[in-house]
Write a protein that holds these residues in place. Structure first.
Motif, PDB file in Angstrom:
ATOM      1  N   TYR A 225       0.816  -1.038  -0.146  1.00  0.00           N
ATOM      2  CA  TYR A 225      -0.040  -0.032  -0.024  1.00  0.00           C
ATOM      3  C   TYR A 225       0.957   1.239  -0.092  1.00  0.00           C
ATOM      4  O   TYR A 225       2.107   1.303   0.602  1.00  0.00           O
ATOM      5  N   VAL A 226       0.231   2.208  -0.430  1.00  0.00           N
ATOM      6  CA  VAL A 226       1.002   3.699  -0.521  1.00  0.00           C
ATOM      7  C   VAL A 226       0.397   4.343   0.591  1.00  0.00           C
ATOM      8  O   VAL A 226      -0.798   4.578   0.934  1.00  0.00           O
ATOM      9  N   TYR A 227       1.411   5.075   1.460  1.00  0.00           N
ATOM     10  CA  TYR A 227       1.110   5.895   2.691  1.00  0.00           C
ATOM     11  C   TYR A 227       1.424   7.448   2.293  1.00  0.00           C
ATOM     12  O   TYR A 227       2.207   7.792   1.906  1.00  0.00           O
ATOM     13  N   LEU A 228       0.357   8.149   2.848  1.00  0.00           N
ATOM     14  CA  LEU A 228       0.666   9.703   2.780  1.00  0.00           C
ATOM     15  C   LEU A 228       1.376  10.023   4.157  1.00  0.00           C
ATOM     16  O   LEU A 228       1.033   9.983   5.165  1.00  0.00           O
ATOM     17  N   PHE A 229       2.430  10.685   3.740  1.00  0.00           N
ATOM     18  CA  PHE A 229       3.463  11.078   4.827  1.00  0.00           C
ATOM     19  C   PHE A 229       3.941   9.795   5.714  1.00  0.00           C
ATOM     20  O   PHE A 229       4.275   9.932   6.724  1.00  0.00           O
ATOM     21  N   GLY A 230       3.888   8.516   5.037  1.00  0.00           N
ATOM     22  CA  GLY A 230       4.355   7.296   5.726  1.00  0.00           C
ATOM     23  C   GLY A 230       3.425   6.947   6.829  1.00  0.00           C
ATOM     24  O   GLY A 230       3.996   6.254   7.735  1.00  0.00           O
ATOM     25  N   ARG A 231       2.192   7.653   6.933  1.00  0.00           N
ATOM     26  CA  ARG A 231       1.469   7.337   8.131  1.00  0.00           C
ATOM     27  C   ARG A 231      -0.175   6.932   7.805  1.00  0.00           C
ATOM     28  O   ARG A 231      -0.378   5.944   8.449  1.00  0.00           O
ATOM     29  N   TRP A 232      -0.508   7.536   6.886  1.00  0.00           N
ATOM     30  CA  TRP A 232      -2.033   7.361   6.631  1.00  0.00           C
ATOM     31  C   TRP A 232      -2.038   6.684   5.248  1.00  0.00           C
ATOM     32  O   TRP A 232      -1.473   7.241   4.314  1.00  0.00           O
ATOM     33  N   ARG A 233      -2.898   5.547   5.002  1.00  0.00           N
ATOM     34  CA  ARG A 233      -2.974   4.810   3.813  1.00  0.00           C
ATOM     35  C   ARG A 233      -3.854   5.535   2.880  1.00  0.00           C
ATOM     36  O   ARG A 233      -4.831   6.231   3.558  1.00  0.00           O
ATOM     37  N   ASN A 234      -3.535   5.791   1.807  1.00  0.00           N
ATOM     38  CA  ASN A 234      -4.341   6.726   0.800  1.00  0.00           C
ATOM     39  C   ASN A 234      -5.711   5.996   0.717  1.00  0.00           C
ATOM     40  O   ASN A 234      -5.755   4.806   0.720  1.00  0.00           O
TER      41      ASN A 234
END
Length: 913
Positions: free
Chosen positions: A583-592
């Motif tokens: 999965y790709v994460y926003l700012f390494g924290r929230w999953r897109n």
């Protein structure tokens, strides 16, 4: 060196006698500059200069109910209001300004003392422009006046198409059946050729106010340091005057016997301004005569745009009902809602740990709802709207050209615009203009550079602030979905109807849209003040340049502010999520965020509807209810003077003073509101085909409310010249071109129409040499398989639903085209993905070229200038040339007659001697 801002002053000198030997009225001989010592100009026949007079009348109550001076002859063209707080600085500025108006520009003033006002604090100054002065500036400003015995002879076209387009253009309503004469730019030396029967009405009230404001904006006054300052706007801004405005000619609810404009305000209210007046056509001629060209042009454009929306609204409604009729009959909807198909497909969790597995048929309702807007008819509608926008703009361009001869300029007269007083006041340097052969004020390049750089940095900062707010809303969407998915009330889960309608995704979309709307409104209110400040800092040379600069700043900000969240959902959400193992994460924290199995189009529709409808409702409240409330509060806040038997009612000027001020940028906000709406209607119309219908309903209300507030709630604005709608035309063209691209990309990448078409034409059965295409199995083919044991440790759900069987349920499904586990290329993109991508790109290229080709053909087929306008321009030139020729012949005859008389007199004297 003082800025050369002082306008043309003049002297009155006697004219030579006419052919009958009678002396005609004095002619105006202009000369540049004026007296610097504050004394009246000397001339044997100069106008009588009167100082500001106190209001005196034998019948005080009657004189308060009039639009004339106390003598009942001179009409009031402008009103100043001020509250005298014994401020010597403001008194000096006021006296200096009024003295210059009288001595340099020969305006006539009359003062109404504060004891004569109901609040006992406000004094008023009446301003009248004499007939000769009005004639001088009518020529200077190239104002058109009707000619004697030269009728227009314009007859409306007779065929059905032209009648329909004239109706759709919101054409003018003739207020009388009397033939109108041809109007040409006024020339003071050819007065006899023009209709000057009544000095009070040969120019409309709008034109008189425009002339007076032209003088007021350039009149000089002295401040406390004896430095020259210029313009009524500066005096109003610093509090020397509390208001400066043009009076209404009558009360809006009743006629007035002394109205010099035939009770135009009352007629406008009856024909146009009543809230429930449902006329097809707007009284364009009456609006222009009363409010001026600029206001008339706005309402002409609004009426034209609204009537063109009828066509788009009808087509969009048909597309919507097509989706309603077929929403439950599609094969993929039936498969998804089937307990034996969609009910047995287990979907992968939509967030890490807190989310769990879910069955595909839980999105049955959302899938059927998305088909209302995501269907075959929508593809046609996207192409139609691209062509509609071009037809609308081309027809409007043609129509506004036909309005130009009725307004201040024709195509044959491109008068140069005078610099703004603020520009001339700040520019201390002058240089030679080879065209005018005069010294013009200018701003050095280094001063212009730092002003533009400061403005650009400020605009970029505010745009960045909007993007930061959008990013914050995205973070909210990710976090609230995580919370709702893990802590959704169990009571709601047990109710099947509520479970289908109120899902975590739907709650997240609704709350995020509402929060985004509130943020948009707050940022919009703040940026309006910032945009005005930085535009003032730039010091544009002309009023047109000022408005264009402010327009581009405001629209650029509004574009980012209103459309950025919609662009995010349309082109970014669900496009960069990865797959369950990576999965790709926003700012390494929230999953897109992921889209539902039905796609993101439904969420895009929700976002668009909330922002569009919310903005329209808030705009109407702000524009109508707020002025009405403010007027009521100002009325209650005024001091009662009923104990004075002579002051039973407010005077006409005091009644207008209590109304709201539209301001010089009032129409700017009206245009901005409609242009932003045009963007909603065109840029994302494929996601919501009912957008033109909502825009149409809003505009029908908007026209009534705008007319009502202009007539009843606002002071009469100062008239301004307008040949077109200005830079808004280029902005509308840009939005129309961009809408073709955005709608094509939405259909290609946000909608599921292209994947369905690819599947439909790739899956077929051949029976008896007959090829049959089918959509059976589409749902299964659009979902990839993922092995549960391949989850990353941080993605494994903490809990599983009660129906989940760990022994048999080994796989879950997700939305993508990838190879299943166990194959050589497991979790890699399949060839189907590349086929779909190629089809999407092909659709974009084909649709864009098709629509652009069609729009260019439409633009080529519709002439920019109607033939009747070209004929009218030729007739204007011919009439003016004929009048000049006749005047020269008459003048030559008069000269020859005088010379013959002198020769005969000399001969008699010789004979006598």
């Amino acid at each position: 060196m003082e800025p050369a801002i002082e306008d043309t002053a003049f002297e009155l000198k006697p004219s030579p006698p006419n052919e009958d030997g009678a002396t005609v009225e004095p002619s105006i001989v202009p000369h540049y500059g004026g007296t610097d010592d504050g004394q009246s100009m000397s001339s044997s026949t100069s106008l009588t200069i009167k100082g500001p007079q106190l209001f005196e009348s034998s019948n005080l109550e009657d004189s308060r109910e009039t639009v004339y001076f106390s003598d009942g002859v001179r009409r009031i063209d402008y009103i100043f209001a001020f509250v005298d707080h014994d401020d010597e600085k403001k008194q000096k500025q006021r006296y200096s300004f009024e003295a210059n108006l009288q001595e340099t520009f020969h305006l006539e003033l009359e003062r109404v003392d504060k004891e004569m006002s109901l609040d006992g604090r406000t004094s008023f100054v009446k301003v009248n422009i004499p007939f000769d002065v009005a004639c001088l500036y009518a020529e200077k400003l190239q104002i058109k006046v009707e000619l004697h015995e030269v009728p227009c002879e314009e007859k409306p076209s007779g065929n059905f198409v032209q009648k329909f387009m004239r109706l759709g253009m919101g054409g003018s309503v003739q207020e009388s059946n009397e033939p109108q004469n041809l109007a040409v730019p006024f020339r003071n030396d050819l007065r006899e050729a023009f209709v000057l029967d009544n000095p009070d009405t040969f120019l409309s009230g709008a034109m008189r106010s425009r002339i007076v404001y032209h003088i007021l904006a350039r009149c000089k006054y002295l401040d406390d340091e004896s430095k020259p300052r210029f313009g009524i706007d500066r005096l109003v801004n610093n509090g020397t005057y509390t208001a400066a405005f043009t009076m209404h000619d009558s009360k809006y609810w009743q006629d007035s016997a002394d109205s010099p404009e035939d009770c135009a305000r009352a007629r406008l209210y009856q024909q146009w301004g009543r809230p429930f007046a449902c006329q097809i056509l707007q009284p364009h001629n009456l609006i222009r005569a009363y409010y001026g060209d600029k206001v008339a042009m706005y309402f002409a454009w609004l009426g034209f745009y609204t009537r063109m929306l009828f066509i788009a609204a009808i087509v969009g409604t048909i597309c919507f009902f097509y989706g309603v009729a077929n929403a439950r009959d599609t094969i993929w909807s039936k498969e998804l809602c089937d307990e034996n198909i969609g009910g047995k497909i287990i979907m992968c969790p939509q967030c890490d740990q807190q989310c769990t597995y879910w069955r595909l048929n839980t999105t049955c309702t959302a899938t059927q709802q998305s088909y209302l807007f995501d269907n075959q008819a929508t593809m046609f509608f996207s192409i139609f709207m691209g062509i509609w926008a071009t037809i609308f703009l081309e027809l409007w361009k043609r129509y506004q050209v036909s309005l130009a001869p009725h307004h201040g300029l024709s195509l044959a007269e491109q008068a140069g615009e005078r610099p703004r007083p603020e520009y001339e006041a700040l520019c201390t340097k002058h240089r030679y203009n080879p065209i005018t052969q005069e010294m013009d004020a200018y701003m050095p390049w280094y001063s212009t550079s730092w002003r533009l750089c400061t403005s650009a940095v400020t605009v970029l900062f505010w745009i960045s602030l909007v993007l930061v707010c959008i990013m914050a809303v995205i973070v909210y969407r990710l976090s609230i979905f995580f919370v709702m998915a893990s802590n959704f009330p169990k009571q709601l889960r047990k109710n099947e109807i509520v479970r289908d309608l109120i899902t975590p995704a739907m709650v997240t979309a609704l709350t995020a849209s509402c929060i985004n709307f509130v943020v948009i409104m707050i940022l919009n209110q703040l940026y309006v003040r910032v945009a005005v400040c930085i535009t003032n800092l730039e010091v544009p040379k002309t009023q047109t340049a000022y408005e264009n600069s402010l327009t581009m700043k405001m629209f650029l900000f509004q574009f980012v502010n209103y459309y950025s969240s919609i662009f995010y959902i349309a082109f970014f959400k669900g496009k960069f999520v990865g797959f369950p193992k990576d999965y790709v994460y926003l700012f390494g924290r929230w999953r897109n965020e992921e889209c539902d199995t039905s796609g993101c189009l439904m969420e895009l529709t929700t976002q668009l509807t909330i922002i569009m409808v919310g903005k329209q409702i808030w705009g109407n409240v702000q524009e109508v209810i707020l002025p009405w409330v403010m007027n009521k509060l100002r009325l209650r806040g005024s001091k009662s003077a009923l104990e004075n038997p002579n002051l039973k009612h407010k005077s006409r000027w005091e009644s207008d003073y209590r109304l709201q001020d539209l301001g010089r940028l009032g129409l700017f906000y009206e245009y901005l509101e409609m242009v932003v709406q045009f963007g909603f209607t065109t840029l994302f119309v494929v996601s919501f085909p009912l957008a033109p219908l909502l825009a149409l309903l809003n505009n029908l209300i908007e026209m009534r409310l705008d007319a009502w507030k202009f007539v009843t709630q606002y002071r009469r604005p100062t008239a301004a010249r307008a040949q077109t709608i200005g830079v808004w035309q280029q902005i509308l063209y840009g939005l129309a071109m961009l809408s073709v691209v955005t709608n094509a990309f939405i259909m290609a990448f946000t909608s599921d129409s292209i994947p369905r078409f690819v599947y439909y034409f790739s899956k077929h059965d051949t029976h008896n040499d007959t090829v049959t295409h089918t959509m059976v199995g589409y749902i299964n083919s659009s979902l990839s398989v993922f092995r549960i044991e391949d989850f990353q440790p941080w993605s494994v759900p903490n809990t599983v639903p009660y129906w989940f069987n760990n022994a048999t349920d080994l796989n879950c499904r997700y939305r993508d085209y990838r190879y299943p586990p166990g194959e050589a290329h497991q979790y890699e993109l399949t060839t189907v993905f590349w086929h779909v991508l190629a089809a999407r790109l092909a659709y974009i290229i084909i649709v864009e070229h098709l629509v652009f080709a069609a729009t260019f053909c439409v633009a080529y087929m519709i002439p920019d200038i109607p033939q009747k306008v070209l004929d009218r321009i030729k007739r204007e030139r011919h009439a003016m040339a004929r009048i000049v020729r006749e005047w020269e012949v008459q003048h030559l005859r008069h000269s020859l007659k005088v010379n013959d008389g002198e020769m005969l007199s000399d001969e008699i004297e010789v004979d006598t001697s």
